[in-house]
Design an enzyme around this catalytic site. Structure first.
Site, short mmCIF file in Angstrom:
data_model
loop_
_atom_site.label_atom_id
_atom_site.label_comp_id
_atom_site.label_asym_id
_atom_site.label_seq_id
_atom_site.Cartn_x
_atom_site.Cartn_y
_atom_site.Cartn_z
N THR A 71 30.68 -0.32 29.63
CA THR A 71 30.03 -1.56 29.18
C THR A 71 30.24 -1.78 27.69
OG1 THR A 71 28.37 -1.49 30.94
CG2 THR A 71 27.82 -2.75 28.97
N GLN A 143 36.85 2.04 38.13
CA GLN A 143 36.77 2.55 39.50
C GLN A 143 38.06 3.22 39.95
OE1 GLN A 143 34.46 3.06 41.68
NE2 GLN A 143 32.77 2.07 40.62
N SER A 163 35.18 5.01 32.38
CA SER A 163 33.84 5.61 32.30
C SER A 163 33.85 6.97 32.98
CB SER A 163 32.82 4.69 32.97
OG SER A 163 31.51 5.21 32.84
N ALA A 164 33.11 7.92 32.41
CA ALA A 164 33.14 9.30 32.90
C ALA A 164 32.43 9.48 34.24
CB ALA A 164 32.52 10.23 31.87
N HIS A 165 31.29 8.81 34.43
CA HIS A 165 30.47 9.17 35.59
C HIS A 165 31.04 8.67 36.91
CE1 HIS A 165 28.19 5.34 36.53
NE2 HIS A 165 28.69 5.02 35.36
N THR A 201 27.69 9.41 15.04
CA THR A 201 28.02 10.79 15.40
C THR A 201 28.36 10.87 16.88
OG1 THR A 201 26.54 11.66 13.69
CG2 THR A 201 27.15 13.16 15.47
N CYS A 290 24.91 -1.72 39.33
CA CYS A 290 24.28 -2.47 38.23
C CYS A 290 23.53 -3.69 38.73
CB CYS A 290 25.33 -2.88 37.21
SG CYS A 290 26.08 -1.46 36.37
#
Length: 347
Positions: A71, A143, A163-165, A201, A290
């Protein structure tokens, strides 16, 4: 009750490799921007993960910009661009679209001006895979990454979102990928981290998990794991259609992700099916995670030409390497029992 998780497109279970990398990163005390040994050790973890993500994606390490997720990457790539896109894009991308592109009934998007357009590589609800035109401004590869072979450097895209997840990494970490020589204006000002493109950071623990998950996902692709997943998907769909002859598998006529089934049974609301199957011990969804809290017809199916009633009857089942044939057959059995009850009430 033993539960079965069949909602991998919402978020994939955390891979053990990612968890191990994250636990190891927790023991590092240094700030990655510090020049002492402790800082350099933390920085080394980030750069190793950057290389792992780049290798799995077929990109260059220097062109990976870590963000809080796809996002944020979308906002960094698309804000102020006057971008063209379609109604099947994820909400994180759709929010930035100023002009809409046509979608045909199979879910394919017509792109007339690639340099001004964004186009997802694979849809989260239907699994439909797009052919990316050369010179495309932005592609949402979230995806697709980890489920099908992807080579960003050969895609012809200027930028990509990941995206990682979605591939077994942690939540809250993603990346914007840039074509070599291209840059973006930072939207988060500060210390100039991420080569000045995204200050703050770095999320050391999340980045470490992302890198390990990407490497593991590449190994699965190389070993043909997703080919086995696709065979399981075929078994599931055969079992469902044997009970409900009128079932529609959205996007089945063209290329789809190997793990995704979007099923429509006219007259049987998607959210009703989700609740019924949840009570039976199965986690599935009625669309993009989402949007899962909103009781409304699928915008994606609407863009493909489904009327509002049919678009409200979509059920998404998305599986993964840990899914078993027994789980899917049990799901089909419980789903079929609920289908018979629905038909009896309607009759």
């Amino acid at each position: 009750m033993k539960r079965s998780y069949l909602d991998w497109n919402a978020t994939a279970p955390l891979r053990p490799e990612a968890k191990a990398a994250m636990v190891a990163a927790m023991d590092l005390v240094g700030n990655p921007s510090s020049v002492h040994a402790e800082g350099r050790a933390a920085k080394g973890v980030i750069e190793r993960a950057r290389g792992q993500v780049a290798e799995a994606l077929g990109a260059q390490a220097a062109d990976i910009v870590f963000t809080s997720g796809a996002t944020e990457a979308a906002a960094l790539a698309l804000a102020g661009r006057g971008i063209l896109g379609s109604g099947i894009e994820h909400d994180a991308v759709r929010e930035w679209i100023e002009e809409s592109l046509p979608v045909d009934p199979s879910g394919q998007v017509s792109v007339a001006d690639p340099a001004r357009s964004t186009l997802q590589l694979a849809n989260s609800e239907t699994g439909v895979i797009q052919s990316l035109p050369q010179g495309l401004a932005v592609s949402d590869m979230t995806q697709a990454f980890g489920k099908i072979p992807v080579a960003f450097d050969w895609s012809g895209c200027d930028m990509a979102l990941i995206s990682a997840h979605k591939l077994g990494g942690p939540k809250g970490i993603g990346a914007l990928v840039l074509r070599r020589g291209l840059d973006v204006a930072s939207r988060i000002k500060g210390g100039g981290q991420e080569m000045g493109r995204r200050s703050g950071t770095e999320n050391l623990i999340g980045i470490a998990g992302f890198g390990a998950a990407a490497a593991a996902a590449q190994r699965d692709l190389d070993e043909g794991v997703w080919e086995r997943v696709e065979k399981l998907r075929t078994i599931l769909e055969k079992a469902l259609v044997s009970s409900a002859k009128e079932i529609i598998f959205v996007g089945k006529s063209g290329p789809r992700l190997p793990n995704t089934t979007c099923a429509v049974v006219p007259g049987w609301r998607g959210e009703t099916q989700v609740m019924q199957m949840d009570l039976a011990g199965f986690a599935v969804s009625a669309g993009s995670a989402c949007s899962s809290g909103k009781v409304k017809a699928s915008r994606v199916l609407g863009a493909m030409g489904f009327d509002e009633a049919a678009a409200g009857c979509a059920l998404r089942i998305s599986i993964g390497p840990a899914t078993t044939e027994d789980e899917l057959l049990r799901f089909a059995e419980r789903w079929s029992a609920q289908y018979e009850k629905m038909k009896a009430k309607a009759g």
